[in-house]
Design an enzyme around this catalytic site. Sequence first.
Site, PDB file in Angstrom:
ATOM      1  CB  CYS A 192      -7.158  -5.765  -5.246  1.00  0.00           C
ATOM      2  SG  CYS A 192      -8.501  -6.947  -5.375  1.00  0.00           S
ATOM      3  CG  HIS A 193      -4.851 -11.318  -5.845  1.00  0.00           C
ATOM      4  ND1 HIS A 193      -5.667 -10.983  -6.910  1.00  0.00           N
ATOM      5  CD2 HIS A 193      -3.803 -11.987  -6.355  1.00  0.00           C
ATOM      6  CE1 HIS A 193      -5.114 -11.477  -8.011  1.00  0.00           C
ATOM      7  NE2 HIS A 193      -3.978 -12.058  -7.706  1.00  0.00           N
ATOM      8  CD  GLU A 231      -1.218 -13.943  -9.076  1.00  0.00           C
ATOM      9  OE1 GLU A 231      -0.359 -13.174  -8.617  1.00  0.00           O
ATOM     10  OE2 GLU A 231      -2.241 -13.556  -9.650  1.00  0.00           O
ATOM     11  CE1 TYR A 277      -3.804  -2.358   0.661  1.00  0.00           C
ATOM     12  CE2 TYR A 277      -2.229  -3.455   2.117  1.00  0.00           C
ATOM     13  CZ  TYR A 277      -3.423  -3.471   1.411  1.00  0.00           C
ATOM     14  OH  TYR A 277      -4.218  -4.574   1.464  1.00  0.00           O
ATOM     15  CG  ASN A 282     -11.348  -3.859  -6.486  1.00  0.00           C
ATOM     16  OD1 ASN A 282     -11.912  -3.963  -7.562  1.00  0.00           O
ATOM     17  ND2 ASN A 282     -10.671  -4.833  -5.914  1.00  0.00           N
TER      18      ASN A 282
END
Length: 99
Positions: free
Chosen positions: A53-54, A80, A23, A45
Amino acid sequence: MHDFNDRCYELLKQIPKGKVTTYKEIAHALHTKAYRAVGNAMANNKYLITLPCHRVVRSDGHIGGFAKGMHEKKRLLISEGIAINEDKIVNFEKYLYHF
DNA sequence: GGAGTGACTTTTT
DNA sequence: GAAAAAGCCACTC
Protein backbone atom coordinates in the site's frame (compact mmCIF):
# COMPACT_ATOMS: atom_id res chain seq x y z
CA MET A 1 -15.59 -11.58 0.65
CA HIS A 2 -15.34 -9.58 -2.55
CA ASP A 3 -16.01 -6.10 -1.43
CA PHE A 4 -14.53 -2.90 -2.67
CA ASN A 5 -11.49 -3.16 -0.47
CA ASP A 6 -10.47 -6.58 -1.80
CA ARG A 7 -10.58 -5.29 -5.37
CA CYS A 8 -8.19 -2.55 -4.39
CA TYR A 9 -5.92 -5.09 -2.78
CA GLU A 10 -5.95 -7.28 -5.88
CA LEU A 11 -4.76 -4.39 -7.99
CA LEU A 12 -2.32 -3.42 -5.32
CA LYS A 13 -0.61 -6.79 -5.53
CA GLN A 14 -0.10 -6.27 -9.26
CA ILE A 15 2.13 -3.30 -8.76
CA PRO A 16 5.72 -4.35 -9.41
CA LYS A 17 8.48 -3.22 -7.10
CA GLY A 18 9.93 0.12 -8.00
CA LYS A 19 6.64 1.36 -9.40
CA VAL A 20 3.80 3.34 -7.91
CA THR A 21 0.19 4.12 -8.69
CA THR A 22 -2.40 6.61 -7.59
CA TYR A 23 -5.69 6.36 -5.78
CA LYS A 24 -7.27 7.71 -8.92
CA GLU A 25 -5.74 5.02 -11.14
CA ILE A 26 -7.05 2.30 -8.86
CA ALA A 27 -10.51 3.79 -8.78
CA HIS A 28 -10.45 4.09 -12.55
CA ALA A 29 -9.35 0.48 -12.90
CA LEU A 30 -12.38 -0.47 -10.83
CA HIS A 31 -14.59 1.55 -13.17
CA THR A 32 -15.59 3.95 -10.45
CA LYS A 33 -14.62 7.32 -9.13
CA ALA A 34 -14.35 6.37 -5.51
CA TYR A 35 -10.95 7.96 -4.96
CA ARG A 36 -11.93 8.51 -1.38
CA ALA A 37 -13.11 4.97 -0.83
CA VAL A 38 -9.78 3.69 -2.14
CA GLY A 39 -8.04 5.76 0.47
CA ASN A 40 -10.33 4.29 3.09
CA ALA A 41 -9.48 0.80 1.88
CA MET A 42 -5.81 1.49 2.38
CA ALA A 43 -6.43 2.98 5.78
CA ASN A 44 -8.34 -0.11 6.80
CA ASN A 45 -5.75 -2.42 5.32
CA LYS A 46 -4.01 -4.34 8.08
CA TYR A 47 -1.70 -6.37 5.85
CA LEU A 48 0.72 -3.54 5.70
CA ILE A 49 3.54 -5.79 4.47
CA THR A 50 1.60 -8.24 2.29
CA LEU A 51 -0.06 -5.41 0.43
CA PRO A 52 2.32 -2.79 -0.98
CA CYS A 53 0.00 0.00 0.00
CA HIS A 54 3.02 2.27 0.26
CA ARG A 55 3.18 2.23 -3.55
CA VAL A 56 -0.03 4.20 -3.75
CA VAL A 57 0.37 7.96 -3.87
CA ARG A 58 -1.68 11.00 -4.74
CA SER A 59 -2.36 12.05 -8.32
CA ASP A 60 -0.09 15.08 -8.11
CA GLY A 61 2.90 12.97 -7.11
CA HIS A 62 2.67 13.80 -3.44
CA ILE A 63 3.23 11.01 -0.95
CA GLY A 64 -0.18 11.04 0.61
CA GLY A 65 -0.75 9.30 3.93
CA PHE A 66 0.32 6.14 5.62
CA ALA A 67 -0.80 4.18 8.67
CA LYS A 68 2.67 4.35 10.16
CA GLY A 69 3.22 7.94 9.07
CA MET A 70 4.29 9.44 5.78
CA HIS A 71 7.93 9.42 6.75
CA GLU A 72 7.84 5.65 6.90
CA LYS A 73 6.07 5.47 3.56
CA LYS A 74 8.65 7.76 2.04
CA ARG A 75 11.43 5.61 3.40
CA LEU A 76 9.89 2.45 1.93
CA LEU A 77 9.54 4.01 -1.51
CA ILE A 78 13.11 5.21 -1.47
CA SER A 79 14.25 1.72 -0.48
CA GLU A 80 12.56 0.45 -3.65
CA GLY A 81 14.53 2.81 -5.82
CA ILE A 82 12.05 5.65 -6.13
CA ALA A 83 13.50 9.15 -5.86
CA ILE A 84 11.63 11.50 -3.60
CA ASN A 85 12.16 15.19 -3.03
CA GLU A 86 10.85 16.08 0.41
CA ASP A 87 7.23 14.85 0.12
CA LYS A 88 7.06 14.81 -3.67
CA ILE A 89 8.08 12.00 -6.04
CA VAL A 90 10.70 12.91 -8.63
CA ASN A 91 9.85 11.91 -12.22
CA PHE A 92 6.54 10.78 -10.86
CA GLU A 93 5.00 9.86 -14.21
CA LYS A 94 8.01 7.71 -14.97
CA TYR A 95 7.46 5.48 -11.95
CA LEU A 96 3.70 5.44 -12.41
CA TYR A 97 2.33 1.98 -13.11
CA HIS A 98 -0.68 1.67 -15.42
CA PHE A 99 -3.07 -1.22 -14.95
C1' DG B 1 -32.24 5.32 6.23
C1' DG B 2 -29.52 9.42 7.32
C1' DA B 3 -25.28 11.87 9.23
C1' DG B 4 -20.38 11.63 9.79
C1' DT B 5 -15.72 10.38 8.15
C1' DG B 6 -11.30 9.99 5.36
C1' DA B 7 -4.10 7.65 3.21
C1' DC B 8 -8.55 11.92 -2.51
C1' DT B 9 -9.13 15.23 -6.74
C1' DT B 10 -10.08 19.41 -8.97
C1' DT B 11 -11.07 24.13 -9.15
C1' DT B 12 -10.71 28.60 -7.31
C1' DT B 13 -8.60 32.19 -4.22
C1' DG C 1 2.69 28.13 -6.17
C1' DA C 2 0.47 27.40 -1.68
C1' DA C 3 -4.03 27.26 0.75
C1' DA C 4 -8.99 26.80 0.95
C1' DA C 5 -13.40 25.18 -0.72
C1' DA C 6 -16.27 22.23 -3.11
C1' DG C 7 -17.29 17.76 -5.02
C1' DC C 8 -17.46 12.61 -4.68
C1' DC C 9 -17.58 7.68 -3.20
C1' DA C 10 -17.77 3.69 -0.07
C1' DC C 11 -18.03 2.50 4.76
C1' DT C 12 -19.46 2.84 9.70
C1' DC C 13 -22.40 4.22 13.53
